[in-house]
Write a protein that holds these residues in place. Sequence first.
Motif, PDB file in Angstrom:
ATOM      1  N   GLU A 170       0.738  -1.409   0.014  1.00  0.00           N
ATOM      2  CA  GLU A 170       0.082   0.021   0.089  1.00  0.00           C
ATOM      3  C   GLU A 170       0.858   1.420  -0.032  1.00  0.00           C
ATOM      4  N   TRP A 171       1.880   1.360   0.882  1.00  0.00           N
ATOM      5  CA  TRP A 171       2.648   2.477   0.913  1.00  0.00           C
ATOM      6  C   TRP A 171       3.565   2.766  -0.254  1.00  0.00           C
ATOM      7  N   ARG A 172       3.888   1.675  -0.799  1.00  0.00           N
ATOM      8  CA  ARG A 172       4.773   1.711  -2.243  1.00  0.00           C
ATOM      9  C   ARG A 172       3.946   2.169  -3.072  1.00  0.00           C
ATOM     10  N   HIS A 209       1.072   4.188  -2.943  1.00  0.00           N
ATOM     11  CA  HIS A 209       0.910   5.583  -2.546  1.00  0.00           C
ATOM     12  C   HIS A 209       2.021   6.410  -2.992  1.00  0.00           C
ATOM     13  N   LEU A 210       3.279   6.188  -2.907  1.00  0.00           N
ATOM     14  CA  LEU A 210       4.346   6.931  -3.110  1.00  0.00           C
ATOM     15  C   LEU A 210       4.735   7.069  -4.652  1.00  0.00           C
ATOM     16  N   LEU A 212      -4.251   6.748   5.193  1.00  0.00           N
ATOM     17  CA  LEU A 212      -3.107   5.556   4.848  1.00  0.00           C
ATOM     18  C   LEU A 212      -2.015   5.931   5.714  1.00  0.00           C
ATOM     19  N   ALA A 263       2.340   6.550  -6.991  1.00  0.00           N
ATOM     20  CA  ALA A 263       1.265   7.338  -7.764  1.00  0.00           C
ATOM     21  C   ALA A 263       1.420   9.045  -7.438  1.00  0.00           C
ATOM     22  N   GLN A 264       1.925   9.368  -6.067  1.00  0.00           N
ATOM     23  CA  GLN A 264       2.750  10.573  -5.815  1.00  0.00           C
ATOM     24  C   GLN A 264       3.464  10.942  -6.846  1.00  0.00           C
TER      25      GLN A 264
END
Length: 269
Positions: free
Chosen positions: A163-165, A167-168, A217, A170-171
């Motif tokens: 999930e965190w990867r 998010h990063l 998140l 996509a940012q």
Amino acid sequence: MTTVATDTGVGPLLRGWREQRRLSQLELALRADSSARHISFVETGRSRPSEEMILRLAEHLDVPMRERNTLLLAAGYAPRYAESTLDEPRLETLREGIEQLLAGYDPYPALVVDGTYTVVAANRGIGMLMAGLPEHLLTPPLNAMRITLHPEGLAPRILNLREWRGHLLAQMRRQIGLARSESLRALYEEVAGYPLPAGPGGEADREDPQPGPYFALPMRIEHDGRVLSFVSSIATFNTPMDVTVAELAIETFLPADPGTVAYLRSLKE
């Protein structure tokens, strides 16, 4: 990154930004108090826009400050915005303000990055999270995305890595779409290509064993035998007049659960 002149005229560059923003010539003209005919003439090179018109169009196209200088150069004008280094005397007040902000946020982690996620300042909370990382990731210039996603970096410690990867990455894709930065695109391709580190039992990805009802998140990371949870926020400077300042971002990590708050507060006792 530096602003460079281009052999491409200002018209095709402006057209490229307009098409990327999915605006018609008429829509842009209405926003910029101009006419579709004039916008067409500018884009085809039949009319040379004034410096004021270039900056007005760039404002309505949300063109990054660095690229506004490129537009001006392509039209034969001098760059409008300076590009300073952070150690210049004229930015001393800014540096002091950033240092005070980061120190005041301690023990919560906080850092400042530039437009390609190079770390330009960080507090002790960030140092705590990076403890034990290999030397090659901590050799300046540090890069926040490499440190976070590299299989020898923080990635093996992040419980909800998928999930965190996501998010990063996509940012980063959103920023590439806004800035059209080749250096940022190269960084994205590098970190997106990192293999997922092996988790417990040899699994390629790790699942968070305690997801919890969070308001945003979180990044759930193992540290010193415990799990810490953080949500992040990013702040930029309003109305910057310098390219370097325009590309700075202050990222702060807010504890996402009472256990993380208690642990961080214990560090100051």
